[in-house]
Every structure is written in structure tokens, then in C-alpha cells.
Design a protein around this motif. Structure first.
Motif, PDB file in Angstrom:
ATOM      1  N   HIS A   1      -1.525  -1.827   3.046  1.00  0.00           N
ATOM      2  CA  HIS A   1      -1.917  -0.615   2.329  1.00  0.00           C
ATOM      3  C   HIS A   1      -2.094  -0.839   0.830  1.00  0.00           C
ATOM      4  CE1 HIS A   1      -2.259   3.726   1.801  1.00  0.00           C
ATOM      5  NE2 HIS A   1      -1.296   3.709   0.915  1.00  0.00           N
ATOM      6  N   TRP A   2      -1.063  -1.245   0.145  1.00  0.00           N
ATOM      7  CA  TRP A   2      -1.127  -1.401  -1.308  1.00  0.00           C
ATOM      8  C   TRP A   2      -2.205  -2.410  -1.713  1.00  0.00           C
ATOM      9  CZ3 TRP A   2       3.032   0.136   1.315  1.00  0.00           C
ATOM     10  CH2 TRP A   2       3.886   1.089   0.754  1.00  0.00           C
ATOM     11  N   LEU A   3      -2.275  -3.506  -0.973  1.00  0.00           N
ATOM     12  CA  LEU A   3      -3.231  -4.562  -1.306  1.00  0.00           C
ATOM     13  C   LEU A   3      -4.657  -4.032  -1.252  1.00  0.00           C
ATOM     14  CD1 LEU A   3      -3.928  -7.484  -1.962  1.00  0.00           C
ATOM     15  CD2 LEU A   3      -3.846  -7.992   0.498  1.00  0.00           C
TER      16      LEU A   3
ATOM     17  N   VAL B   1      -9.549  -1.474  -6.726  1.00  0.00           N
ATOM     18  CA  VAL B   1      -9.491  -1.179  -8.159  1.00  0.00           C
ATOM     19  C   VAL B   1      -9.979  -2.367  -8.994  1.00  0.00           C
ATOM     20  CG1 VAL B   1      -7.878  -0.784 -10.070  1.00  0.00           C
ATOM     21  CG2 VAL B   1      -7.685   0.562  -7.981  1.00  0.00           C
ATOM     22  N   VAL B   2      -9.519  -3.560  -8.677  1.00  0.00           N
ATOM     23  CA  VAL B   2      -9.875  -4.709  -9.525  1.00  0.00           C
ATOM     24  C   VAL B   2     -11.117  -5.441  -9.033  1.00  0.00           C
ATOM     25  CG1 VAL B   2      -7.475  -5.016 -10.224  1.00  0.00           C
ATOM     26  CG2 VAL B   2      -8.373  -6.391  -8.385  1.00  0.00           C
TER      27      VAL B   2
ATOM     28  N   CYS C   1       5.020   6.947   5.905  1.00  0.00           N
ATOM     29  CA  CYS C   1       5.764   6.169   4.909  1.00  0.00           C
ATOM     30  C   CYS C   1       4.821   5.378   4.023  1.00  0.00           C
ATOM     31  CB  CYS C   1       6.752   5.215   5.599  1.00  0.00           C
ATOM     32  SG  CYS C   1       7.938   6.074   6.635  1.00  0.00           S
ATOM     33  N   LEU C   2       3.627   5.881   3.867  1.00  0.00           N
ATOM     34  CA  LEU C   2       2.648   5.220   2.995  1.00  0.00           C
ATOM     35  C   LEU C   2       2.304   6.187   1.869  1.00  0.00           C
ATOM     36  CD1 LEU C   2       0.268   3.813   5.774  1.00  0.00           C
ATOM     37  CD2 LEU C   2       1.949   2.519   4.449  1.00  0.00           C
ATOM     38  N   PRO C   3       2.267   5.695   0.642  1.00  0.00           N
ATOM     39  CA  PRO C   3       1.889   6.594  -0.456  1.00  0.00           C
ATOM     40  C   PRO C   3       0.430   7.020  -0.311  1.00  0.00           C
ATOM     41  CG  PRO C   3       2.148   4.336  -1.251  1.00  0.00           C
ATOM     42  CD  PRO C   3       2.549   4.325   0.177  1.00  0.00           C
ATOM     43  N   PRO C   4       0.102   8.260  -0.695  1.00  0.00           N
ATOM     44  CA  PRO C   4      -1.282   8.723  -0.599  1.00  0.00           C
ATOM     45  C   PRO C   4      -2.205   7.811  -1.391  1.00  0.00           C
ATOM     46  CG  PRO C   4       0.196  10.506  -1.241  1.00  0.00           C
ATOM     47  CD  PRO C   4       0.996   9.250  -1.297  1.00  0.00           C
ATOM     48  N   LYS C   5      -3.319   7.457  -0.767  1.00  0.00           N
ATOM     49  CA  LYS C   5      -4.233   6.493  -1.370  1.00  0.00           C
ATOM     50  C   LYS C   5      -4.740   6.946  -2.738  1.00  0.00           C
ATOM     51  CE  LYS C   5      -8.459   3.916  -0.614  1.00  0.00           C
ATOM     52  NZ  LYS C   5      -9.698   3.724   0.123  1.00  0.00           N
ATOM     53  N   GLU C   6      -5.083   8.225  -2.859  1.00  0.00           N
ATOM     54  CA  GLU C   6      -5.659   8.722  -4.118  1.00  0.00           C
ATOM     55  C   GLU C   6      -4.650   8.594  -5.255  1.00  0.00           C
ATOM     56  OE1 GLU C   6      -6.429  10.022  -0.526  1.00  0.00           O
ATOM     57  OE2 GLU C   6      -4.893  11.215  -1.570  1.00  0.00           O
ATOM     58  N   LYS C   7      -3.396   8.862  -4.931  1.00  0.00           N
ATOM     59  CA  LYS C   7      -2.336   8.770  -5.961  1.00  0.00           C
ATOM     60  C   LYS C   7      -2.162   7.323  -6.402  1.00  0.00           C
ATOM     61  CE  LYS C   7       1.747  11.304  -6.308  1.00  0.00           C
ATOM     62  NZ  LYS C   7       3.048  11.791  -5.815  1.00  0.00           N
TER      63      LYS C   7
ATOM     64  N   PHE D   1      -3.045   2.617 -10.112  1.00  0.00           N
ATOM     65  CA  PHE D   1      -3.549   1.257 -10.292  1.00  0.00           C
ATOM     66  C   PHE D   1      -4.715   1.204 -11.276  1.00  0.00           C
ATOM     67  CE2 PHE D   1      -0.434  -0.265  -7.805  1.00  0.00           C
ATOM     68  CZ  PHE D   1      -0.607  -0.373  -6.436  1.00  0.00           C
ATOM     69  N   HIS D   2      -5.516   2.249 -11.287  1.00  0.00           N
ATOM     70  CA  HIS D   2      -6.608   2.298 -12.263  1.00  0.00           C
ATOM     71  C   HIS D   2      -6.055   2.238 -13.673  1.00  0.00           C
ATOM     72  CE1 HIS D   2     -10.542   2.454 -10.505  1.00  0.00           C
ATOM     73  NE2 HIS D   2     -10.156   3.319  -9.589  1.00  0.00           N
ATOM     74  N   SER D   3      -4.979   2.969 -13.885  1.00  0.00           N
ATOM     75  CA  SER D   3      -4.437   2.983 -15.246  1.00  0.00           C
ATOM     76  C   SER D   3      -3.730   1.678 -15.564  1.00  0.00           C
ATOM     77  CB  SER D   3      -3.534   4.192 -15.476  1.00  0.00           C
ATOM     78  OG  SER D   3      -2.249   3.941 -15.015  1.00  0.00           O
TER      79      SER D   3
END
Lengths: 223, 224
Positions: A162-164, A170-171, A200-206, A211-213
């Protein structure tokens, strides 16, 4: 003993604290969750983890456990029912080996590749992909690293599922792609849909916003 | 014989951990000395991911990573348990093992390789995690209690290995005045029969750490 109150101190965006949530869900353990602000750590966190002052921290009655791998094994040994680790010592050792590999080698290399720019990026991506290949090979034709059911290695690999994907977007770096890692991608699809994982996964948009910032023009990695 | 093999080197403390565990459990094994400058096909076969020692081979199945091997040994041979039975006590031991391998070792290595102005600062940084260990041993002969246990084996390197690092690296960390309990633990630990047999000769360690120091400093110098 197992009936004593369970508290989890974590953050919504940490894969490490989300791992503990998955394990508690697999075991059907009710718990109270406390969201930490890591820029302003609570007295409770500082009291419960004075050594590292980090999340996740699990509090079970009077007992305090820190470090996600240590917590996962504690959960597996304390609450019966679902087996997070295999029973066979050799299979258990293999699971622990791969869990360490993911945290000590794989994730740092993936983060480095995502944070790298210009000339360094190609080499960093190549190194990270070599490590992902080892996981691809280890998966073989299994649905999960744990076989038919998710286990320790799957839970520890949550970052990859998920995070990856969010950081990659983003990058603009290509690490986990269907072309390069078809099995890992298929594993990822199954994993994120699993009943114990999907909440148990953080919302993608959040995550995207965070990560953008962070990665916008930064060269240091933070996840 | 032949059922349990250990691929390792004499001077490696992660390998010593495994030898100690096997000896404490009374397990017969074959020790295969590896030349890490010329890794054997056996090592590459049994640890293709890291190509490192130690690797335990039991019934032709390899297990790598010293802390993983220690737990495997404890679960496979039940005599003289190394880890506590209680899940919470086990978690505490595992937490401190991670701390020792990450914080203590890295800080000590930093103090070992540091030079000039950085040296004093690095030494001070290494004293902090050691202070945690001094607290942990309070009231006990060994970290495992009356008998040597898992965590004693994990930090067993604080005996001979650290002593040699202090001499070669020109630093004093584990002094009796500063850490009396840890110092006493080290004396008790190194005298235990199963432990003493697997402590490498001092000259070999001195040679090894001289080489490591040069290598470690050249790596640091070449970092961008």
C-alpha cells in the motif's frame, strides 16, 4: 490474563502500527486505540516507551510491549486461535528471516530509491528491485507468503502492498510494477482486500497529501 | 554428527552466540570455518540472500540470522531453555535483543572507528545505551537470572570482543567504575565453561579488529 484491557498507541499513517492492528484483528482481540501526534508525544507514550519514544506500543493490562516484530510475536503467543507464525520451528525461522529481511534490507532500499534523485536514482532503483526480486521468488506460487492464509511475513510486508504504491505515484519511480513483479502485485491485490487488512490501511488520498508535501522537493524520506 | 552443521568464523560474535547456545543445550555439531574473503559454495547455497555467517544447517535445512537461529535452537532442543516461557518475559528479552543489536552495537562501532574530535562525542554516545544494560542486569547474576539465557548470549560480545575493541580502538567503555554490574556480569559470563570454550584467542581478535578498524575508517572516509 488474555482478557485484560488492550491498548494500542500508533499513528494512522504508520505501517508499523497498522501491522499490530492487523494482528489484533486476526486474533479477534478488542482494543482501545490512541492516535499519537509524533510532533507532540503524549506523556503516556513517553512513559510506556522511554527507550525509543516511538510507536507502536501495545499495553496489555500492566504489560507494555514495544517494537512491531516483538508485539506481533507477543500477540501470537498470548491469544490462541489464528496462527500468525507457523508452528513448525523451521518454518517459523523462515518467516522470521523474511520478516527481518523486509524491515532491515527491503524497506530501507525502497525508501532510498524513492528519495533519490537524478544520477543516484537509477542505481538505487536497481538495488531495491534486486531485493524485491528475492521476495517475488520467495512468494513462488503461493497466494500469500504464509501460504493459503496471511502470516507474519505478509503483515510485515504491508508497506509494499500500500504505502509503496502511493510513494511511487508521488515521486514517479517504478519499483513495484506488474511487468517486473507479477506475483508480488497479485499478492498485493489479495492482501489489501483481506478482511483483516482492508480496514487497517490509511486512506490513499490522505497518504498522497502527506507524501506530496514530504517528497515534493525534499530529498529525505519519511513514511 | 553431520546432522547439525554450523557455518561460521571463529572471530565472529554472532557465530559465537550459536556455538554457546548449542553447547548449553548439549547439542553435537560440526563447525565449518568459512573464509569470508573467499566464500564457499556451501555458504552461497545455504544463505543465498545474504551470503553471511552464521548459518545453522539441521537435517539439511538452513537457518540464517543469529537471533533467528537462537530461537530455532531453543524451540528444537528443549533442555536448558534460553528464553523465558512467559510471552511477556519473552517479549522483554526480544525487545532488549533488538536494542542491543541496533543501538549498543552501532554506538560502540561508532566509538571504535571515530577519530580526533569526533572520538569523545562518539564515546559519550556509546555510554548511553550501555547504561540501559547496567539497569537491566541489576539484582541478577546473568540477564537470564541464575543461569545464562538468550540475552546473555546476545550481548556476550561485551566480554572479550569489546575488550579488544577498546584496546585497538583506543577507547574505554565498559569500565568497572562506571558500569560495575555489567563489568561483573562480563567476568561471570566469560568464566562459564560452555562460554569459555568458544571465546576466540585474543591475538586473533586483535588482528581481526585492526583490519576492521582500517576498513571501517576507509568506508567512513569514502562516504559522500
Amino acid at each position: 490474563m488474555a482478557e485484560e484491557e488492550v491498548k494500542l498507541y500508533g499513528t494512522w499513517r504508520s505501517p508499523y502500527s497498522r501491522r499490530v492492528e492487523i494482528a489484533l484483528k486476526l486474533k479477534g482481540v478488542q482494543h482501545k486505540y490512541y492516535e499519537e501526534d509524533l510532533t507532540n508525544k503524549s506523556p503516556a507514550l513517553l512513559k510506556y516507551n522511554p527507550v525509543h519514544k516511538k510507536i507502536p506500543v501495545l499495553v496489555h493490562g500492566e504489560k507494555v510491549i514495544a517494537e512491531s516484530h516483538v508485539i506481533l510475536e507477543y500477540i501470537d503467543e498470548t491469544w490462541k486461535g489464528y496462527n500468525i507464525l507457523p508452528k513448525d520451528p523451521c518454518e517459523k525461522a523462515k518467516a522470521r528471516f523474511w520478516a527481518r529481511f523486509i524491515d532491515e534490507k527491503c524497506i530501507p532500499a525502497l525508501k532510498k530509491a524513492c528519495a533519490s534523485i537524478a544520477e543516484e536514482r537509477e542505481k538505487a532503483v536497481e538495488e531495491a528491485c534486486e531485493l524485491l526480486q528475492l521476495l517475488e521468488d520467495e512468494l513462488k506460487h503461493k497466494k500469500y507468503f504464509g501460504g493459503d492464509c496471511i502470516g507474519l511475513v505478509d503483515i510485515v510486508a504491508n508497506f509494499i502492498s500500500h504505502w509503496l504504491k502511493v510513494v511511487q505515484e508521488v515521486v514517479g519511480v517504478e519499483l513495484l510494477t506488474i511487468k517486473k513483479f507479477p506475483r508480488l502485485c497479485e499478492w498485493s491485490e489479495h492482501f489489501v482486500c483481506h478482511h483483516a487488512v482492508k480496514d487497517c490501511l490509511p486512506p490513499k488520498e490522505k497518504l498522497l497529501a502527506v507524501f506530496h508535501s514530504h517528497y515534493g522537493s525534499a530529498t529525505t524520506s519519511k513514511c | 554428527m553431520g546432522e547439525v552443521k554450523l557455518l561460521g568464523t571463529t572471530q565472529s560474535f554472532p557465530c559465537a552466540r550459536i556455538q554457546w547456545a548449542l553447547k548449553l543445550k548439549g547439542v553435537e555439531y560440526e563447525f565449518i570455518e568459512e573464509d569470508l574473503g573467499n566464500k564457499s559454495s556451501l555458504l552461497r547455497k545455504y544463505n543465498p540472500v545474504h551470503k553471511k555467517v552464521p548459518v545453522l544447517v539441521h537435517h539439511d535445512k538452513p537457518i540464517a540470522e543469529s537471533l533467528v537461529i537462537l530461537e530455532y535452537i531453543d524451540e528444537t532442543w528443549k533442555d536448558n531453555p534460553l528464553l523465558p516461557q512467559d510471552p511477556y518475559d519473552k517479549a522483554v528479552a526480544r525487545f532488549w535483543a533488538k536494542f542491543a543489536d541496533e543501538k549498543v552495537l552501532i554506538a560502540v562501532w561508532g566509538a571504535f572507528t571515530a577519530e580526533g574530535e569526533e572520538k569523545e562525542k562518539a564515546i559519550k554516545s556509546a555510554l548511553e545505551p550501555l547504561a540501559y544494560l547496567e539497569q537491566q542486569i541489576e539484582g541478577k547474576k546473568f540477564f537470564g537470572g541464575e543461569k545464562i539465557g538468550y540475552f546473555d548470549l546476545v550481548v556476550g560480545w561485551l566480554s572479550q570482543w569489546l575488550n579488544v575493541m577498546e584496546e585497538v580502538g583506543g577507547m574505554k567503555l565498559l569500565e568497572a567504575e562506571r558500569f560495575p554490574l555489567l563489568h561483573e556480569w562480563g567476568q561471570n559470563f566469560i568464566q562459564a565453561p560452555a562460554i569459555r570454550e568458544c571465546i576466540p584467542p585474543r591475538e586473533k581478535l586483535v588482528e581481526y579488529f585492526h583490519f576492521s578498524l582500517t576498513y571501517g575508517r576507509s568506508l567512513a572516509a569514502n562516504k559522500p
